[in-house]
Design an enzyme around this catalytic site. Structure first.
Site, PDB file in Angstrom:
ATOM      1  N   GLY B 133      55.558  78.741  52.230  1.00 51.02           N
ATOM      2  CA  GLY B 133      56.380  78.502  53.423  1.00 51.02           C
ATOM      3  C   GLY B 133      55.987  77.231  54.163  1.00 51.02           C
ATOM      4  N   SER B 202      50.095  76.436  50.505  1.00 51.60           N
ATOM      5  CA  SER B 202      51.189  76.275  49.548  1.00 51.60           C
ATOM      6  C   SER B 202      50.772  76.850  48.200  1.00 51.60           C
ATOM      7  CB  SER B 202      51.575  74.791  49.436  1.00 51.60           C
ATOM      8  OG  SER B 202      50.448  73.998  49.128  1.00 51.60           O
ATOM      9  N   THR B 210      59.041  71.732  43.925  1.00 49.44           N
ATOM     10  CA  THR B 210      59.323  70.590  44.807  1.00 49.44           C
ATOM     11  C   THR B 210      58.769  69.255  44.292  1.00 49.44           C
ATOM     12  OG1 THR B 210      57.291  71.016  46.058  1.00 49.44           O
ATOM     13  CG2 THR B 210      59.313  72.050  46.864  1.00 49.44           C
ATOM     14  N   THR B 263      66.852  76.649  43.093  1.00 48.70           N
ATOM     15  CA  THR B 263      68.305  76.766  42.912  1.00 48.70           C
ATOM     16  C   THR B 263      68.704  77.338  41.567  1.00 48.70           C
ATOM     17  OG1 THR B 263      68.479  74.531  41.985  1.00 48.70           O
ATOM     18  CG2 THR B 263      68.726  74.743  44.371  1.00 48.70           C
ATOM     19  N   TYR B 467      54.009  56.380  53.214  1.00 43.04           N
ATOM     20  CA  TYR B 467      54.113  57.611  54.002  1.00 43.04           C
ATOM     21  C   TYR B 467      54.128  57.202  55.474  1.00 43.04           C
ATOM     22  CZ  TYR B 467      52.934  62.577  54.949  1.00 43.04           C
ATOM     23  OH  TYR B 467      52.926  63.900  55.333  1.00 43.04           O
TER      24      TYR B 467
END
Lengths: 575, 575
Positions: B133, B202, B210, B263, B467
């Site tokens: 999350g 994670s 991801t 997905t 970044y």
């Protein structure tokens, strides 16, 4: 390239340059005569499929392309009918070219490719992208005689469009051949670092479409590791990715183009990682008293982070073959060689178990030298004796010649072929032993003596590639079936042993029956979905990547025209 | 993890431990008061979407899962409603949890996942795989209030199932958290080598879904480089690949699972490359007089093949932020620090331009030591001054703490967020300068003073990742719109400058409007095709990877519940 064999028309294996080879092959394969058919085939006797021409398609093409970009010349049709697999060459030698396209188009730009795809999609014409035509997995054969079929020969799209020297990237057209791309990059002081065995006769687009590996893959990676971005013209439009080193932009669509084997579209351009031409290159040979010691040496180099750019470890049989293949030695080399043999015997090296390993390091001397030392220390620990740079030079001078042997052997009614795979380190020995046994047993079933050799190359942190070479006398009149039994056994052994159907030769038609087992039925479903999305009319290289409901049966019947031929005509027979 | 912010419930940023931080932030952001609202939100005041329960689905679940595997507890629903993006936390702080699922399921096996998917497909129930999350790209929010929505929390699938020590591979369940997988692998003397900033919060499955990157990616690669094989349960069945180092089996279906962002299915297990725990690890800090010198130093290390395992080069503003973030120094460190400052001034280092770089080398001392020396010589040549291992230690001790700052700042009505990308070496300076300007200009438009900092990390042969960290005072009552303007500007700048929408944070909802530009419309079509093939009923995390026809408009309206909220209630205001 010759239409009936490997390499340029003026190049072939000359036994006089390799005096040890044929005596070795005869003894290993139990051949007692030098009396064989002469080559009596010729282009005119080739049976081409009846040309199937869609006039509106042709009219459209003629409107957008120059006449020099379109041909249906019989010789070109024959050249574009197959790759260079055993099945391909054997059929051509028997006058069979059922795989021939109706037409060959030479696009000169991405625009030409787009126009051709548009016209083809409109008229339901099949397109087969064609690079160097060197594929040996059956990627190029026309599968459907009913639809018009066009071979898209990419050779005219051969330019290096741009080089970004700071980023070490090059934007290259996909139809460029190995030597050509290296020559163009050399002008920038750069190299792609991709040198597959087929280097002379294969193209960038072909490498990408088949997930090729070069000899130096240990340093530069497989082709999929070198692709930064790609252009692929699909029937639904141009797929184009960004020139970025890495991304987190969802599913990496570069990897839909890589390995697509012409089924989704035509790879027209790619942005590739390139490297400064290495300042130094050291190629060396070593002999190991046993195969296991050689494997351990490769493994330790990986673990201790001193991997060479290239490693090729031959098993005892492949070693014997390599030694038999050596060019004619000079007088001095002969003497030195026989002295060395005596030394080896004294050290306990026994010919039937000895294994030859070839390695290459390249880069800056600062990086090469300590790693070569570290690697050599490992090799010595594993029992190796160095052959020095001489063996390396000998390998370098003949490294692209090996495939020529097959034509020489086919002339002598000997079948010779290769099958390669990859597996994890913990599985290498089992896979090697079992597959060698399977191959020997399967070949022996037809009552002939087997040659089975193997080399290990392309080492990775988790494993390596095993490359099997096999040969045997043909059962005359049944040579194709005999070959298929053997090929099927070796592929099944790979799959049974948790290995993959191919490490760098592609799926094509040769390995298609094992694809579902390799990537799982749901993996296959995903591939089918991509195909459906990008090529809904199935005009791009149909019959690849998506096996039929009876994959093995179809695979076997690919040889059926040959059986019909055998019933009608006399096969090449010893006089 | 807290439901309203980053990290464990008992961990937060404590200004007393970082005494320089808030004074620095106040001065940079033009804040003149310490008087802010106290945290007055609580779980009970959270507005959850009306629960939408499909009874046949529930009955089926209850028949196959234990009651402890199913919950609709409001707190769990809130925790599973979002990731940890700015948009997520800001909405929760305003009592809005429209993204909350109706139910949370904790699968304990691949079988549980299969059963859940079957039941969901049958009843048209939406499933959203949930790892830790911690995602900040908006990957976890429910997008459709009409269908029942279930969060599949994978945390109970946390075992390392097998380790092949020789091959350096580990078969791991996907729900395992960072510290847990490292602890389990440690028992075999192994490490995965994947340490993203989110490491504590994670999971492996989240990393793969991801395309995550860890701090040591320069040595171990991004997560996509570590995946050897994968199991993904899709509505059409289990996609499962083989444990082989490399293959040429057509399209690499591993890469359909990697980056699929939930997905296509649920990643349940993966076979990962692992490494022997490095014998030695050297973490060092350096100061460069200018950013360009630091970039050149990173670049030269890549070219001269002495890349550290980690490099993080801060620009001047990020350097100032990092120095302000330092833990309270001891008396001795203070004196040493001030002496060092004098020395730096004498050497010509001027605070507004000075850049801090942190590096880590790891491996065997034999490999580490010469490369560290080589790298240090390059750094010196580029003008750097070494800060020694002390700076490294300081970084190591706080490396996972940085995200806590955001909660502290949000409490003070300051918006803080990050956006990251990657580009080729030749484009880094332009992208850096232009994006920094764009960010500053866009933030200034709302009449507040901008903080914009950047660090470069994850270096590759062809480029590196940039970044950006940015912060500014909120325009009260318009903070979300203010944020969206800035976020949109930075993402558009990436795309306008040939960079990618994200290097390792995923697409999610935050970056979806830029996906078509990033992978091309035909690339998107391919993704849609895979989705159609594996999840025809669109039950898996709908609304990701496939933008609507009006992506940017939809992206903006994701904040609309907040606007309604602002019209009804009073926002947090300075007292």
């Amino acid at each position: 390239m010759k239409w009936w064999g490997w390499g340029y028309e003026d190049t072939e294996f000359r036994p006089s340059n390799h005096p040890g080879f044929w005596p070795y092959a005869k003894s290993v394969l139990d051949i007692h005569s030098d009396d064989f058919t002469t080559r009596d085939w010729n282009l005119d006797s080739i049976e081409l499929p009846e040309s199937c021409a869609d006039q509106p398609f042709l009219a459209k093409l003629r409107a957008c392309l120059a006449s020099t970009q379109i041909t249906d010349h019989p010789k070109e049709r024959v050249i574009h009918s197959y790759g260079k697999g055993f099945r391909d060459l054997f059929r051509l030698r028997h006058g069979i070219a059922t795989g021939a396209p109706d037409l060959i188009i030479y696009p000169e730009s991405e625009r030409d490719v787009c126009l051709t795809l548009c016209a083809a999609a409109e008229r339901d014409v099949v397109l087969i992208p064609f690079g160097g035509g060197s594929n040996i997995a059956g990627c190029l054969e026309r599968m459907d005689a009913r639809r018009m079929c066009v071979s898209l020969d990419m050779r005219r799209m051969r330019r290096v469009l741009a080089v970004d020297r700071r980023s070490c990237t090059a934007h290259i057209e996909a139809g460029v051949f190995g030597p050509d791309v290296e020559e163009q990059l050399r002008a920038y002081g750069m190299t792609l670092g991709h040198f597959p065995d087929s280097f002379l006769h294969s193209t960038l687009g072909g490498w990408i479409a088949t997930r090729s590996a070069g000899m130096q893959s240990d340093k530069y990676g497989k082709i999929e590791d070198m692709v930064i971005a790609v252009h692929m013209v699909t029937p639904e439009g141009l797929l184009e990715t960004r020139v970025v080193p890495k991304s987190s932009n969802g599913i990496d669509v570069n990897h839909l183009c890589i390995g697509s084997e012409g089924t989704l579209g035509v790879i027209t351009e790619a942005i590739m990682r390139v490297h400064a031409v290495p300042e130094s290159r050291e190629v060396r040979g070593y002999l190991f008293p046993e195969f296991d010691g050689g494997i351990e040496a490769m493994f330790q180099c990986v673990r201790q982070e001193c991997m060479p750019a290239m490693v090729r470890l031959n098993d005892p049989d492949k070693t014997a073959l390599s030694l038999a293949f050596r060019p004619r030695p000079s007088g001095f080399t002969k003497i030195a060689g026989s002295l060395f043999k005596t030394y080896l015997r004294a050290k306990g090296f026994a010919q039937p178990r000895t294994c030859l390993m070839l390695i290459a390091f390249e880069g800056s001397p600062r990086n090469v030298s300590p790693r070569l030392q570290q690697a050599e220390a490992i090799y010595r620990k594993c029992g190796a004796v160095g052959l020095g740079a001489g063996a390396g030079k000998s390998f370098e001078s003949t490294k692209y010649d090996f495939p020529h042997i097959r034509d020489f052997l086919l002339d002598r009614n000997v079948t010779a072929d290769v099958s390669e795979t990859a597996t994890v380190w913990s599985n290498i020995t089992t896979l090697y032993k079992d597959t060698t046994s399977v191959l020997r047993a399967e070949i022996s079933k037809s009552g002939v003596r087997p040659f089975v050799g193997c080399h290990i190359s392309h080492s990775y942190p988790s494993g390596a590639s095993l490359y099997f070479t096999f040969g045997f006398r043909q059962q005359l009149g049944h040579a194709m079936d005999q070959y298929l039994q053997v090929k099927r056994a070796v592929q099944q052994s790979f799959i049974d042993h948790a290995a993959t159907l191919s490490h760098h030769h592609a799926v094509g038609t040769e390995h298609l029956p094992w694809l579902a087992a390799d990537i799982s039925p749901v993996g296959l479903l995903a591939v089918a979905a991509i195909k459906q999305g990008l090529d809904p009319a199935n005009i791009m290289n149909p019959g690849r990547l998506l096996p039929s409901a009876r994959p093995l049966e179809d695979w076997l019947t690919l040889a059926s025209p040959l059986r019909a031929h055998w019933n009608q005509t006399k096969e090449h027979q010893p006089k």
